[in-house]
Design a protein around this motif. Structure first.
Motif, PDB file in Angstrom:
ATOM      1  N   ASP A 111      -2.630 -47.073  54.897  1.00  0.00           N
ATOM      2  CA  ASP A 111      -1.217 -47.448  54.797  1.00  0.00           C
ATOM      3  C   ASP A 111      -0.414 -46.227  55.214  1.00  0.00           C
ATOM      4  N   VAL A 112       0.266 -46.330  56.350  1.00  0.00           N
ATOM      5  CA  VAL A 112       0.975 -45.196  56.937  1.00  0.00           C
ATOM      6  C   VAL A 112       2.437 -45.541  57.192  1.00  0.00           C
ATOM      7  N   ALA A 113       3.213 -44.526  57.570  1.00  0.00           N
ATOM      8  CA  ALA A 113       4.650 -44.713  57.767  1.00  0.00           C
ATOM      9  C   ALA A 113       4.999 -45.270  59.143  1.00  0.00           C
ATOM     10  N   GLY A 140       0.278 -40.648  54.074  1.00  0.00           N
ATOM     11  CA  GLY A 140      -0.136 -42.035  53.915  1.00  0.00           C
ATOM     12  C   GLY A 140      -1.096 -42.195  52.751  1.00  0.00           C
ATOM     13  N   GLN A 172       1.945 -42.337  63.611  1.00  0.00           N
ATOM     14  CA  GLN A 172       1.150 -41.613  62.622  1.00  0.00           C
ATOM     15  C   GLN A 172      -0.276 -42.165  62.586  1.00  0.00           C
ATOM     16  N   ARG A 215       3.796 -49.386  56.309  1.00  0.00           N
ATOM     17  CA  ARG A 215       4.780 -49.660  55.250  1.00  0.00           C
ATOM     18  C   ARG A 215       4.682 -51.094  54.725  1.00  0.00           C
ATOM     19  N   THR A 232      -5.229 -39.178  56.486  1.00  0.00           N
ATOM     20  CA  THR A 232      -4.173 -40.094  56.056  1.00  0.00           C
ATOM     21  C   THR A 232      -3.353 -39.472  54.935  1.00  0.00           C
TER      22      THR A 232
END
Length: 117
Positions: free
Chosen positions: A102-104, A24, A108, A46, A19
């Motif tokens: 928490d990723v974009a 992230g 991903q 996001r 991540t």
């Protein structure tokens, strides 16, 4: 024949590093048994698009991550709030790990999950 498995803490570290490498952020919400604890992953894209995933092992197939809760109101996996689901799950399994990724983007997240099944 029993297939060898990664210790849970090793899988958690892999999730954190993958991540971070993709830009992230990973946060451990609850620690469980370091060797054999189950993992519940909270996905946030996001700050939105929340969902929970758990690794399920088939009797004769490989382990797969499956969505067990989603904030999409039309989802079959949705049963109450995310906090309620996590609380019910923790009552059944005190050795449960909970980690938030928490990723974009979903792509991903899917790439990270594909590398850790």
């Amino acid at each position: 024949m029993i297939e060898p498995r990664l210790a849970t803490h090793v899988r958690i570290e892999a999730l954190k590093r993958l991540t971070a490498a993709s830009g992230g952020f990973a946060t451990i919400i609850a620690k469980g048994d370091p060797v054999s604890g189950a993992i519940l992953i909270a996905r946030t894209v996001r700050g939105q698009d929340n969902a929970l995933f758990e690794l399920f092992r088939g009797l004769d197939g490989p382990a797969e991550w499956q969505e067990v809760w989603s904030d999409d109101s039309g989802s079959l996996a949705r049963q109450g709030s995310m906090a309620e689901y996590v609380e019910r799950r923790r009552l059944r399994d005190a050795d449960l790990w909970i980690i938030e990724l928490d990723v974009a983007s979903r792509a991903q997240f899917n790439a990270i999950m594909g590398q850790t099944s």
